[in-house]
Design a protein around this motif. Structure first.
Motif, PDB file in Angstrom:
ATOM      1  N   THR A 145       1.076  -0.961  -0.411  1.00 19.94           N
ATOM      2  CA  THR A 145      -0.063   0.266   0.117  1.00 19.94           C
ATOM      3  C   THR A 145       0.950   1.673   0.027  1.00 19.94           C
ATOM      4  OG1 THR A 145      -2.036  -1.438   1.046  1.00 19.94           O
ATOM      5  CG2 THR A 145      -2.031   1.181   1.450  1.00 19.94           C
ATOM      6  N   PHE A 146       1.775   1.547   0.679  1.00 17.56           N
ATOM      7  CA  PHE A 146       2.378   2.436   0.783  1.00 17.56           C
ATOM      8  C   PHE A 146       3.056   2.839  -0.290  1.00 17.56           C
ATOM      9  CE2 PHE A 146       3.541   4.536   5.219  1.00 17.56           C
ATOM     10  CZ  PHE A 146       1.840   4.705   5.827  1.00 17.56           C
ATOM     11  N   ALA A 147       3.945   2.237  -1.272  1.00 17.60           N
ATOM     12  CA  ALA A 147       4.631   2.038  -2.201  1.00 17.60           C
ATOM     13  C   ALA A 147       3.634   2.329  -3.370  1.00 17.60           C
ATOM     14  CB  ALA A 147       5.250   1.271  -2.365  1.00 17.60           C
ATOM     15  N   SER A 148       2.173   1.195  -3.390  1.00 21.36           N
ATOM     16  CA  SER A 148       2.311   1.208  -4.886  1.00 21.36           C
ATOM     17  C   SER A 148       3.026   0.721  -5.458  1.00 21.36           C
ATOM     18  CB  SER A 148       1.874   2.761  -5.109  1.00 21.36           C
ATOM     19  OG  SER A 148       2.931   3.504  -5.983  1.00 21.36           O
ATOM     20  N   PRO A 149       1.302   0.291  -6.928  1.00 20.98           N
ATOM     21  CA  PRO A 149       2.669  -0.734  -8.043  1.00 20.98           C
ATOM     22  C   PRO A 149       3.271   0.052  -9.035  1.00 20.98           C
ATOM     23  CG  PRO A 149       0.207  -1.197  -7.842  1.00 20.98           C
ATOM     24  CD  PRO A 149       0.636   0.132  -6.522  1.00 20.98           C
ATOM     25  N   TYR A 150       3.137   1.191  -8.648  1.00 20.12           N
ATOM     26  CA  TYR A 150       3.522   1.986  -9.391  1.00 20.12           C
ATOM     27  C   TYR A 150       5.783   2.634  -9.197  1.00 20.12           C
ATOM     28  CZ  TYR A 150       5.785   5.749 -12.056  1.00 20.12           C
ATOM     29  OH  TYR A 150       6.541   7.769 -12.910  1.00 20.12           O
ATOM     30  N   LEU A 151       5.761   2.509  -7.977  1.00 19.54           N
ATOM     31  CA  LEU A 151       7.039   1.772  -7.202  1.00 19.54           C
ATOM     32  C   LEU A 151       7.783   0.770  -6.801  1.00 19.54           C
ATOM     33  CD1 LEU A 151       6.154   4.770  -4.481  1.00 19.54           C
ATOM     34  CD2 LEU A 151       7.375   5.188  -6.608  1.00 19.54           C
ATOM     35  N   GLN A 152       7.199  -0.286  -6.588  1.00 18.64           N
ATOM     36  CA  GLN A 152       7.684  -1.430  -6.438  1.00 18.64           C
ATOM     37  C   GLN A 152       6.332  -2.491  -6.741  1.00 18.64           C
ATOM     38  OE1 GLN A 152       9.400  -1.790  -2.034  1.00 18.64           O
ATOM     39  NE2 GLN A 152       7.690  -2.512  -1.867  1.00 18.64           N
ATOM     40  N   GLN A 153       7.343  -4.028  -7.170  1.00 21.48           N
ATOM     41  CA  GLN A 153       6.675  -4.898  -7.991  1.00 21.48           C
ATOM     42  C   GLN A 153       7.186  -5.841  -7.031  1.00 21.48           C
ATOM     43  OE1 GLN A 153       7.439  -4.166 -12.210  1.00 21.48           O
ATOM     44  NE2 GLN A 153       4.760  -3.575 -11.901  1.00 21.48           N
ATOM     45  N   PRO A 154       6.060  -6.730  -5.861  1.00 20.59           N
ATOM     46  CA  PRO A 154       6.555  -7.696  -4.134  1.00 20.59           C
ATOM     47  C   PRO A 154       6.816  -8.731  -5.934  1.00 20.59           C
ATOM     48  CG  PRO A 154       5.266  -5.705  -3.776  1.00 20.59           C
ATOM     49  CD  PRO A 154       5.336  -5.589  -4.988  1.00 20.59           C
ATOM     50  N   LEU A 155       5.361  -9.320  -6.446  1.00 12.23           N
ATOM     51  CA  LEU A 155       5.903 -10.474  -7.521  1.00 12.23           C
ATOM     52  C   LEU A 155       6.958 -11.171  -8.152  1.00 12.23           C
ATOM     53  CD1 LEU A 155       1.264 -10.019  -8.087  1.00 12.23           C
ATOM     54  CD2 LEU A 155       3.117 -11.809  -6.099  1.00 12.23           C
ATOM     55  N   MET A 156       7.308  -9.314  -8.405  1.00  6.65           N
ATOM     56  CA  MET A 156       8.241  -9.779  -9.819  1.00  6.65           C
ATOM     57  C   MET A 156       9.770  -9.918  -8.850  1.00  6.65           C
ATOM     58  SD  MET A 156       7.045  -9.043 -12.253  1.00  6.65           S
ATOM     59  CE  MET A 156       8.722  -7.949 -13.753  1.00  6.65           C
ATOM     60  N   LEU A 157       9.257  -9.462  -7.503  1.00  6.45           N
ATOM     61  CA  LEU A 157      10.681 -10.095  -6.506  1.00  6.45           C
ATOM     62  C   LEU A 157      10.772 -10.787  -5.933  1.00  6.45           C
ATOM     63  CD1 LEU A 157      10.803  -6.056  -5.181  1.00  6.45           C
ATOM     64  CD2 LEU A 157      12.699  -7.456  -6.420  1.00  6.45           C
ATOM     65  N   GLY A 158       9.514 -12.136  -5.749  1.00  8.02           N
ATOM     66  CA  GLY A 158       9.700 -13.624  -5.584  1.00  8.02           C
ATOM     67  C   GLY A 158       8.438 -13.435  -4.378  1.00  8.02           C
ATOM     68  N   ALA A 159       7.646 -12.374  -4.374  1.00 10.84           N
ATOM     69  CA  ALA A 159       6.419 -12.746  -3.498  1.00 10.84           C
ATOM     70  C   ALA A 159       5.380 -13.947  -4.354  1.00 10.84           C
ATOM     71  CB  ALA A 159       5.972 -11.516  -3.079  1.00 10.84           C
ATOM     72  N   ASP A 160       4.640 -13.847  -2.712  1.00 10.92           N
ATOM     73  CA  ASP A 160       3.903 -14.514  -3.675  1.00 10.92           C
ATOM     74  C   ASP A 160       2.454 -13.833  -3.857  1.00 10.92           C
ATOM     75  OD1 ASP A 160       5.260 -17.709  -4.094  1.00 10.92           O
ATOM     76  OD2 ASP A 160       5.033 -16.554  -1.492  1.00 10.92           O
ATOM     77  N   ILE A 161       2.142 -13.197  -3.014  1.00 13.33           N
ATOM     78  CA  ILE A 161       0.540 -12.071  -2.739  1.00 13.33           C
ATOM     79  C   ILE A 161       1.196 -10.871  -2.495  1.00 13.33           C
ATOM     80  CG2 ILE A 161      -1.649 -12.284  -1.614  1.00 13.33           C
ATOM     81  CD1 ILE A 161      -0.825 -15.253  -0.557  1.00 13.33           C
ATOM     82  N   VAL A 162       0.762  -9.919  -2.664  1.00 12.76           N
ATOM     83  CA  VAL A 162       0.799  -8.986  -2.447  1.00 12.76           C
ATOM     84  C   VAL A 162      -0.945  -8.549  -2.074  1.00 12.76           C
ATOM     85  CG1 VAL A 162       0.598  -6.709  -3.661  1.00 12.76           C
ATOM     86  CG2 VAL A 162       2.105  -8.224  -4.346  1.00 12.76           C
ATOM     87  N   VAL A 163      -1.605  -7.640  -1.158  1.00 10.44           N
ATOM     88  CA  VAL A 163      -2.136  -6.499  -0.488  1.00 10.44           C
ATOM     89  C   VAL A 163      -1.938  -5.293  -0.918  1.00 10.44           C
ATOM     90  CG1 VAL A 163      -3.295  -8.675   0.537  1.00 10.44           C
ATOM     91  CG2 VAL A 163      -2.034  -6.721   1.394  1.00 10.44           C
ATOM     92  N   HIS A 164      -3.729  -4.164  -1.575  1.00 13.43           N
ATOM     93  CA  HIS A 164      -3.356  -2.623  -0.849  1.00 13.43           C
ATOM     94  C   HIS A 164      -4.778  -2.706  -0.120  1.00 13.43           C
ATOM     95  CE1 HIS A 164      -0.182  -1.872  -3.846  1.00 13.43           C
ATOM     96  NE2 HIS A 164      -0.106  -3.144  -4.266  1.00 13.43           N
ATOM     97  N   SER A 165      -4.295  -1.853   0.388  1.00 11.05           N
ATOM     98  CA  SER A 165      -5.313  -0.945   0.839  1.00 11.05           C
ATOM     99  C   SER A 165      -5.990   0.429  -0.749  1.00 11.05           C
ATOM    100  CB  SER A 165      -5.358  -0.348   1.893  1.00 11.05           C
ATOM    101  OG  SER A 165      -6.508   0.658   1.796  1.00 11.05           O
ATOM    102  N   THR A 166      -6.906  -0.374  -1.135  1.00  9.03           N
ATOM    103  CA  THR A 166      -7.097   0.837  -2.519  1.00  9.03           C
ATOM    104  C   THR A 166      -7.224   2.030  -2.440  1.00  9.03           C
ATOM    105  OG1 THR A 166      -8.895   0.070  -3.277  1.00  9.03           O
ATOM    106  CG2 THR A 166      -6.303  -1.068  -3.901  1.00  9.03           C
TER     107      THR A 166
END
Length: 381
Positions: A178-199
């Motif tokens: 949530t703090f980073a947003s997909p624009y600044l950080q993409q955890p799935l590309m770094l090996g995470a399995d799940i990403v959650v957001h408060s949209t």
């Protein structure tokens, strides 16, 4: 839409092709609860009931999956609804989760006061300490829950390293982005399995809609989360989905302005005699600065700082601000200020996760940076 495309292109076009009937360039709001069937079980486009699926929500989910580089996304009624659904879809009673020791207060409340009654246990640890994380893992650990940057202490965790630890233990890694947003950080590309957001926050971006999302890179896991969401019902309504999509279109340009303003304000606060500590990963002295440089495009629009004079001094800064509106939440175009110990993180008071009483958290908006600096200067005077 064919791949690859840049982030800004995906944000505007993914899941949002012109309407095939009218040519409308903006997906319509399908404000309906149910759908006519052309015969028993003969569905048009797979739609039968809006708890299961709605075309406006589908468009949002396709866009969310694209901008997070995921295979599947589900849009929820709130960020906490997304968290609860993910945990219940992944875990079972008796399982264990490793969580950050400085996570968002609402997340910790969910773990400690709701899911604990369901039979789930959790261990808070500093996720930047690999040895501490490994020591906290048990045979029944199913999930490591990560925030980076954390709320409100702006801690940074190496997502790729944490994913390695999780997978070695046979667990999954979920990252609250949530703090980073997909624009600044993409955890799935770094090996995470799940990403959650408060949209509700940066993705929506205008403080006018509440929502959440879960995005995964494994289709089967995505279908499991979707089934759980369908069974429980915490779905985003069509108008909320439409508003969130509208926000996504400008996410890139907004985040650049948030970052521009935050960098200037962090520098000002660092030099201010009444500020004893500035927590912002963009500062070279921040302990997570180098990791943030590696895994983030820029450093975000959230800043926390500690004020000389203790809790009352922090409360005074919050009450004196004028352009920084005293309010909870974050990530909107307007700047907000809050006192975490008494507001967003009051639920962890008296626990090891309690936040400092002299801490102020600001969500830096996209107003004139000069005006924002002037406002904080007078509030600190």
């Amino acid at each position: 839409m064919s791949q690859p495309h840049g982030f800004e292109t995906l944000a505007i076009h993914a899941g949002q092709e012109p309407d095939p009937v009218t040519g409308a360039v903006v997906p319509p709001i399908h404000q309906t609860s149910t759908y006519k069937q052309d015969g028993v079980g003969k569905l048009r486009g797979g739609y039968e009931y809006s708890r299961a699926a709605n075309p406006t929500r589908t468009a949002l989910e396709e866009c969310l999956a694209a901008i997070e580089a995921g295979a599947h996304a589900s849009a929820f009624a709130s960020g906490l609804a997304a968290e609860d659904c993910v945990i219940r879809a992944v875990c079972a009673p008796g399982d264990h989760i490793v969580v950050p020791d400085d996570a968002y207060g609402g997340t910790l409340r969910l773990f400690r006061k709701v899911l604990a009654r369901w039979g789930l246990t959790c261990t808070p640890v500093p996720l930047g300490d690999a040895d501490a994380v490994r020591a906290a893992i048990r045979p029944e650990t199913r999930l490591i829950w990560c925030e980076t940057p954390t709320n409100p202490m702006l801690g940074i965790t190496d997502i790729a390293a944490l994913a390695g630890i999780a997978h070695e233990a046979g667990a999954l890694l979920a990252v609250d982005n949530t703090f980073a947003s997909p624009y600044l950080q993409q955890p799935l590309m770094l090996g995470a399995d799940i990403v959650v957001h408060s949209t509700t926050k940066y993705i929506g971006g205008h403080s006018d809609v509440v929502g959440g999302a879960a995005i995964v890179r494994d289709q089967e896991l995505g279908e499991r989360i979707h089934f759980h969401q369908f069974a429980v019902g915490a779905v985003a309504g069509p108008f909320d989905a439409w508003l969130t999509m509208r926000g996504i279109k400008t996410l890139g340009v907004r985040m650049d302005r948030h970052c521009d303003n935050a960098e200037r304000i962090a520098d000002m606060l660092t030099d201010h005699p009444r500020v004893t500590q500035v927590l912002y990963p963009g500062l070279p002295g921040h302990p997570g600065h180098e990791i943030a440089r590696k895994q983030m495009r820029r450093f975000g629009g959230m800043i926390s700082f500690r004020v000389d004079g203790g809790e009352q001094a922090a409360l005074d800064v919050c009450s004196r601000s004028r352009l920084f509106t005293l309010a909870e939440s974050l990530g909107g175009v307007e700047s907000l200020i809050e006192h975490p110990a008494r507001m967003t993180h009051a639920s962890v008071k008296g626990t090891p996760m309690e936040v400092p009483a002299d801490l102020v958290r600001i969500s830096v908006g996209i107003e004139s940076a000069d005006d924002l600096i002037a406002d904080l200067t007078q509030a600190l005077s």
